[in-house]
Design a protein around this motif. Sequence first.
Motif, PDB file in Angstrom:
ATOM      1  N   UNK A  38      -7.585   7.443  -8.586  1.00 32.02           N
ATOM      2  CA  UNK A  38      -6.265   7.271  -9.206  1.00 32.02           C
ATOM      3  C   UNK A  38      -5.955   5.784  -9.413  1.00 32.02           C
ATOM      4  N   UNK A  39      -6.207   4.975  -8.387  1.00 32.91           N
ATOM      5  CA  UNK A  39      -5.943   3.535  -8.486  1.00 32.91           C
ATOM      6  C   UNK A  39      -6.787   2.900  -9.589  1.00 32.91           C
ATOM      7  N   UNK A  40      -8.020   3.358  -9.740  1.00 31.10           N
ATOM      8  CA  UNK A  40      -8.897   2.819 -10.778  1.00 31.10           C
ATOM      9  C   UNK A  40      -8.384   3.208 -12.172  1.00 31.10           C
ATOM     10  N   UNK A  41      -7.982   4.472 -12.334  1.00 31.87           N
ATOM     11  CA  UNK A  41      -7.449   4.917 -13.632  1.00 31.87           C
ATOM     12  C   UNK A  41      -6.183   4.167 -14.008  1.00 31.87           C
ATOM     13  N   UNK A  42      -5.351   3.898 -12.988  1.00 28.75           N
ATOM     14  CA  UNK A  42      -4.089   3.205 -13.237  1.00 28.75           C
ATOM     15  C   UNK A  42      -4.262   1.686 -13.315  1.00 28.75           C
ATOM     16  N   UNK A  43      -5.539   1.239 -13.220  1.00 29.77           N
ATOM     17  CA  UNK A  43      -5.866  -0.194 -13.272  1.00 29.77           C
ATOM     18  C   UNK A  43      -5.175  -1.005 -12.162  1.00 29.77           C
ATOM     19  N   UNK A  78     -10.105  -2.649  -9.640  1.00 27.68           N
ATOM     20  CA  UNK A  78     -11.160  -2.720 -10.654  1.00 27.68           C
ATOM     21  C   UNK A  78     -12.463  -2.081 -10.189  1.00 27.68           C
ATOM     22  N   UNK A  79     -12.436  -1.409  -9.035  1.00 28.79           N
ATOM     23  CA  UNK A  79     -13.630  -0.710  -8.556  1.00 28.79           C
ATOM     24  C   UNK A  79     -13.229   0.390  -7.584  1.00 28.79           C
ATOM     25  N   UNK A  80     -14.130   1.369  -7.421  1.00 27.49           N
ATOM     26  CA  UNK A  80     -13.886   2.506  -6.522  1.00 27.49           C
ATOM     27  C   UNK A  80     -14.847   2.409  -5.341  1.00 27.49           C
ATOM     28  N   UNK A  81     -14.375   1.951  -4.186  1.00 31.65           N
ATOM     29  CA  UNK A  81     -15.262   1.771  -3.028  1.00 31.65           C
ATOM     30  C   UNK A  81     -15.716   3.080  -2.391  1.00 31.65           C
ATOM     31  N   UNK A 111       0.821  -1.216   0.000  1.00 30.86           N
ATOM     32  CA  UNK A 111       0.000   0.000   0.000  1.00 30.86           C
ATOM     33  C   UNK A 111       0.855   1.267   0.000  1.00 30.86           C
ATOM     34  N   UNK A 112       1.979   1.200   0.711  1.00 35.04           N
ATOM     35  CA  UNK A 112       2.853   2.372   0.788  1.00 35.04           C
ATOM     36  C   UNK A 112       3.352   2.783  -0.589  1.00 35.04           C
ATOM     37  N   UNK A 113       3.684   1.801  -1.420  1.00 37.82           N
ATOM     38  CA  UNK A 113       4.175   2.110  -2.771  1.00 37.82           C
ATOM     39  C   UNK A 113       3.094   2.793  -3.602  1.00 37.82           C
ATOM     40  N   UNK A 114       1.858   2.344  -3.448  1.00 41.60           N
ATOM     41  CA  UNK A 114       0.766   2.940  -4.222  1.00 41.60           C
ATOM     42  C   UNK A 114       0.457   4.353  -3.742  1.00 41.60           C
ATOM     43  N   UNK A 115       0.595   4.579  -2.441  1.00 43.32           N
ATOM     44  CA  UNK A 115       0.436   5.947  -1.922  1.00 43.32           C
ATOM     45  C   UNK A 115       1.525   6.846  -2.490  1.00 43.32           C
ATOM     46  N   UNK A 116       2.763   6.356  -2.526  1.00 41.94           N
ATOM     47  CA  UNK A 116       3.867   7.143  -3.077  1.00 41.94           C
ATOM     48  C   UNK A 116       3.652   7.444  -4.551  1.00 41.94           C
ATOM     49  N   UNK A 117       3.145   6.472  -5.302  1.00 49.11           N
ATOM     50  CA  UNK A 117       2.840   6.704  -6.724  1.00 49.11           C
ATOM     51  C   UNK A 117       1.789   7.791  -6.880  1.00 49.11           C
ATOM     52  N   UNK A 118       0.781   7.767  -6.004  1.00 47.09           N
ATOM     53  CA  UNK A 118      -0.277   8.777  -6.053  1.00 47.09           C
ATOM     54  C   UNK A 118       0.271  10.163  -5.724  1.00 47.09           C
ATOM     55  N   UNK A 119       1.110  10.254  -4.693  1.00 47.06           N
ATOM     56  CA  UNK A 119       1.697  11.546  -4.322  1.00 47.06           C
ATOM     57  C   UNK A 119       2.582  12.079  -5.446  1.00 47.06           C
ATOM     58  N   UNK A 120       3.311  11.175  -6.105  1.00 49.31           N
ATOM     59  CA  UNK A 120       4.145  11.583  -7.244  1.00 49.31           C
ATOM     60  C   UNK A 120       3.263  12.139  -8.367  1.00 49.31           C
ATOM     61  N   UNK A 121       2.126  11.492  -8.599  1.00 43.46           N
ATOM     62  CA  UNK A 121       1.168  11.976  -9.600  1.00 43.46           C
ATOM     63  C   UNK A 121       0.684  13.390  -9.246  1.00 43.46           C
ATOM     64  N   UNK A 122       0.383  13.621  -7.963  1.00 38.35           N
ATOM     65  CA  UNK A 122      -0.089  14.936  -7.529  1.00 38.35           C
ATOM     66  C   UNK A 122       0.963  16.013  -7.767  1.00 38.35           C
ATOM     67  N   UNK A 123       2.231  15.655  -7.557  1.00 39.60           N
ATOM     68  CA  UNK A 123       3.321  16.614  -7.759  1.00 39.60           C
ATOM     69  C   UNK A 123       3.492  16.935  -9.241  1.00 39.60           C
TER      70      UNK A 123
END
Length: 296
Positions: A84-89, A92-95, A1-13
């Motif tokens: 973001x996770x859904x767009x990046x596949x 497969x769903x947004x809870x 999960x930490x890696x996916x959070x970091x990917x999301x933060x990188x996207x925001x930057x």
Amino acid sequence: MDDQVQDFLHYLIVERSLSKNTLDAYRRDLAQYTHHLTEKESLTSLKDVRRVHIVNYLYELKDNGRASTTIARNIASIRSFHQFLLREKETDQDPSVHIETPKAERKLPKILSTSEVEQLLEAPDYSTPFGKRDRAMLEVLYATGLRVSELVDLNMEDIHLTMGFIRTIGKGNKERIVPLGRMARDALQLYLDEGRSALLKRKKSEALFLNHHGERLSRQGFWKILKKLALHSNIVKPLTPHTLRHSFATHLLENGADLRAVQELLGHADISTTQIYTHVTKARLKDIYSTYHPRA
């Protein structure tokens, strides 16, 4: 999960160009959220997150006494993350799609009266370099309504004393030009002539306002200075770094300024955010009426 959070933060930057303060808020919110998912819900993958897990987390925030504004911000962070996770596949769903945002309580901002502003502005000992800096900072805040983050981010090139304006970069990386009044210009000029060079200590810095190390003053540093000056000025009202911004807007409207103009000066994207100050002026009028009308 930490890696996916970091990917999301990188996207925001990279993609969203968000400010450091906004990124820090996302980082804190998602760290607490993923901690809940792993520790309380025993989940090992974000693919397994369901609506009930998010609702459980929000109830936990509420049980811990978090304000509705904090919960609303957390929902926004969680929703952006799952989208973001859904767009990046990655999932497969947004809870988070049917999670309702609680209505935020609109609290009237605390402001200072004009006499209290004068007390605060007179508090610094401007026979010293630090006092000259503090007086200049307070004058600039009250003259422009800048956010404290905008104030401490000011560079020398952003100040145009001859023309009488300041250039600042606000939320969403938006530039705005704000007029600078005479008294603020005088305080800034005194600081630049007699204060800043003493604080610089032969170092080089593009920052306008410096700390005792000759480096850029931080928001936390300004907050400590403000608390000290509040004690010296004998102001008993709760005082925060945003109080002068609130006072700036309210005093402008009380003296007949146009709401749209105040919106531009504050850098608000939505005029509904600025309208809260009209409620403040009405509340103050009611207080004045109740105090001074003989048959109130």
